[in-house]
Design a protein around this motif. Structure first.
Motif, PDB file in Angstrom:
ATOM      1  N   ALA A  45      -6.141  -2.584   4.470  1.00  0.00           N
ATOM      2  CA  ALA A  45      -5.450  -2.092   5.661  1.00  0.00           C
ATOM      3  C   ALA A  45      -6.462  -1.995   6.789  1.00  0.00           C
ATOM      4  O   ALA A  45      -7.599  -1.581   6.580  1.00  0.00           O
ATOM      5  N   TRP A  46      -6.038  -2.416   7.971  1.00  0.00           N
ATOM      6  CA  TRP A  46      -6.925  -2.410   9.123  1.00  0.00           C
ATOM      7  C   TRP A  46      -6.267  -1.667  10.259  1.00  0.00           C
ATOM      8  O   TRP A  46      -5.048  -1.685  10.406  1.00  0.00           O
ATOM      9  N   ARG A  68       2.752  -5.146   6.839  1.00  0.00           N
ATOM     10  CA  ARG A  68       2.852  -4.276   8.014  1.00  0.00           C
ATOM     11  C   ARG A  68       1.994  -4.849   9.132  1.00  0.00           C
ATOM     12  O   ARG A  68       0.844  -5.219   8.940  1.00  0.00           O
ATOM     13  N   ASP A  69       2.547  -4.920  10.331  1.00  0.00           N
ATOM     14  CA  ASP A  69       1.822  -5.392  11.511  1.00  0.00           C
ATOM     15  C   ASP A  69       2.462  -4.717  12.721  1.00  0.00           C
ATOM     16  O   ASP A  69       3.470  -5.176  13.249  1.00  0.00           O
ATOM     17  N   LEU A  70       1.894  -3.592  13.141  1.00  0.00           N
ATOM     18  CA  LEU A  70       2.464  -2.806  14.227  1.00  0.00           C
ATOM     19  C   LEU A  70       1.486  -2.715  15.389  1.00  0.00           C
ATOM     20  O   LEU A  70       0.265  -2.703  15.203  1.00  0.00           O
ATOM     21  N   ARG A  89      -1.338   4.457   4.571  1.00  0.00           N
ATOM     22  CA  ARG A  89      -2.384   4.216   3.570  1.00  0.00           C
ATOM     23  C   ARG A  89      -2.158   5.052   2.311  1.00  0.00           C
ATOM     24  O   ARG A  89      -2.471   4.620   1.211  1.00  0.00           O
ATOM     25  N   ALA A  90      -1.603   6.238   2.472  1.00  0.00           N
ATOM     26  CA  ALA A  90      -1.342   7.100   1.317  1.00  0.00           C
ATOM     27  C   ALA A  90      -0.095   6.667   0.552  1.00  0.00           C
ATOM     28  O   ALA A  90       0.012   6.911  -0.650  1.00  0.00           O
ATOM     29  N   ALA A  91       0.849   5.994   1.225  1.00  0.00           N
ATOM     30  CA  ALA A  91       2.117   5.657   0.591  1.00  0.00           C
ATOM     31  C   ALA A  91       2.253   4.187   0.205  1.00  0.00           C
ATOM     32  O   ALA A  91       3.135   3.857  -0.580  1.00  0.00           O
ATOM     33  N   CYS A  92       1.427   3.312   0.721  1.00  0.00           N
ATOM     34  CA  CYS A  92       1.570   1.875   0.481  1.00  0.00           C
ATOM     35  C   CYS A  92       1.348   1.546  -0.994  1.00  0.00           C
ATOM     36  O   CYS A  92       0.347   1.947  -1.583  1.00  0.00           O
ATOM     37  N   PRO A  93       2.255   0.789  -1.607  1.00  0.00           N
ATOM     38  CA  PRO A  93       2.087   0.454  -3.026  1.00  0.00           C
ATOM     39  C   PRO A  93       0.900  -0.472  -3.296  1.00  0.00           C
ATOM     40  O   PRO A  93       0.414  -0.538  -4.415  1.00  0.00           O
ATOM     41  N   TYR A  94       0.415  -1.181  -2.292  1.00  0.00           N
ATOM     42  CA  TYR A  94      -0.740  -2.064  -2.476  1.00  0.00           C
ATOM     43  C   TYR A  94      -2.053  -1.300  -2.395  1.00  0.00           C
ATOM     44  O   TYR A  94      -3.050  -1.731  -2.942  1.00  0.00           O
ATOM     45  N   ILE A  95      -2.062  -0.187  -1.686  1.00  0.00           N
ATOM     46  CA  ILE A  95      -3.306   0.557  -1.472  1.00  0.00           C
ATOM     47  C   ILE A  95      -3.406   1.773  -2.381  1.00  0.00           C
ATOM     48  O   ILE A  95      -4.430   2.019  -2.995  1.00  0.00           O
ATOM     49  N   ALA A  96      -2.352   2.534  -2.494  1.00  0.00           N
ATOM     50  CA  ALA A  96      -2.389   3.805  -3.215  1.00  0.00           C
ATOM     51  C   ALA A  96      -2.910   3.682  -4.645  1.00  0.00           C
ATOM     52  O   ALA A  96      -3.758   4.473  -5.058  1.00  0.00           O
ATOM     53  N   PRO A  97      -2.466   2.709  -5.474  1.00  0.00           N
ATOM     54  CA  PRO A  97      -2.979   2.636  -6.852  1.00  0.00           C
ATOM     55  C   PRO A  97      -4.493   2.395  -6.904  1.00  0.00           C
ATOM     56  O   PRO A  97      -5.178   2.955  -7.751  1.00  0.00           O
ATOM     57  N   GLN A  98      -5.025   1.604  -6.000  1.00  0.00           N
ATOM     58  CA  GLN A  98      -6.466   1.332  -6.017  1.00  0.00           C
ATOM     59  C   GLN A  98      -7.266   2.559  -5.606  1.00  0.00           C
ATOM     60  O   GLN A  98      -8.322   2.816  -6.158  1.00  0.00           O
ATOM     61  N   GLU A  99      -6.768   3.314  -4.643  1.00  0.00           N
ATOM     62  CA  GLU A  99      -7.489   4.516  -4.247  1.00  0.00           C
ATOM     63  C   GLU A  99      -7.432   5.576  -5.341  1.00  0.00           C
ATOM     64  O   GLU A  99      -8.367   6.323  -5.526  1.00  0.00           O
ATOM     65  N   ARG A 100      -6.311   5.616  -6.076  1.00  0.00           N
ATOM     66  CA  ARG A 100      -6.222   6.563  -7.201  1.00  0.00           C
ATOM     67  C   ARG A 100      -7.236   6.197  -8.282  1.00  0.00           C
ATOM     68  O   ARG A 100      -7.840   7.054  -8.899  1.00  0.00           O
ATOM     69  N   ARG A 101      -7.435   4.881  -8.519  1.00  0.00           N
ATOM     70  CA  ARG A 101      -8.412   4.438  -9.509  1.00  0.00           C
ATOM     71  C   ARG A 101      -9.820   4.821  -9.097  1.00  0.00           C
ATOM     72  O   ARG A 101     -10.630   5.201  -9.917  1.00  0.00           O
ATOM     73  N   LYS A 102     -10.136   4.716  -7.795  1.00  0.00           N
ATOM     74  CA  LYS A 102     -11.474   5.080  -7.319  1.00  0.00           C
ATOM     75  C   LYS A 102     -11.717   6.577  -7.478  1.00  0.00           C
ATOM     76  O   LYS A 102     -12.807   7.001  -7.808  1.00  0.00           O
ATOM     77  N   ALA A 103     -10.667   7.379  -7.259  1.00  0.00           N
ATOM     78  CA  ALA A 103     -10.815   8.829  -7.340  1.00  0.00           C
ATOM     79  C   ALA A 103     -10.974   9.300  -8.788  1.00  0.00           C
ATOM     80  O   ALA A 103     -11.574  10.334  -9.044  1.00  0.00           O
TER      81      ALA A 103
END
Length: 104
Positions: A45-46, A68-70, A89-103
């Motif tokens: 995400a950028w 997403r492109d806003l 970033r907290a709700a996106c299904p592409y991002i959230a699982p990876q951040e949970r793995r890092k945590a």
């Protein structure tokens, strides 16, 4: 136009112009990442914020791998999109699982 392999003349382009051919098809690029420094992380995400100064309208653009492109212009809308980007970033299904793995 015929060129010798040791000459510095550009090869003719397929359409007949003499534009130089930069990369041959099927040839891997020389700009590969160094495997010693590749830890597998990729941008997902950028957010690009432009706030040029007084009297100029700020703008924000938010992208994500989910499609997403806003874009928002103006101070109120830009601030709202920045907050929305953080929520996304907290709700996106592409991002959230990876951040949970890092945590974990």
């Amino acid at each position: 136009m015929t060129t010798r392999p040791d000459s510095a003349e550009p090869a003719p382009a397929p359409d007949g112009s003499s534009a130089p051919k930069v990369v041959a098809e099927g040839v891997p690029s020389a700009l590969r990442s160094d495997p010693r420094w590749d830890d597998g992380r990729r941008p997902l995400a950028w957010i690009h914020i432009t706030a040029p100064g007084r009297g100029v309208t700020p703008s924000v653009r938010s992208w994500c791998v989910c499609g997403r492109d806003l874009f928002a212009a103006g101070q109120r809308r830009a601030l709202a999109l920045i907050a929305d980007h953080e929520q996304h970033r907290a709700a996106c299904p592409y991002i959230a699982p990876q951040e949970r793995r890092k945590a974990a």
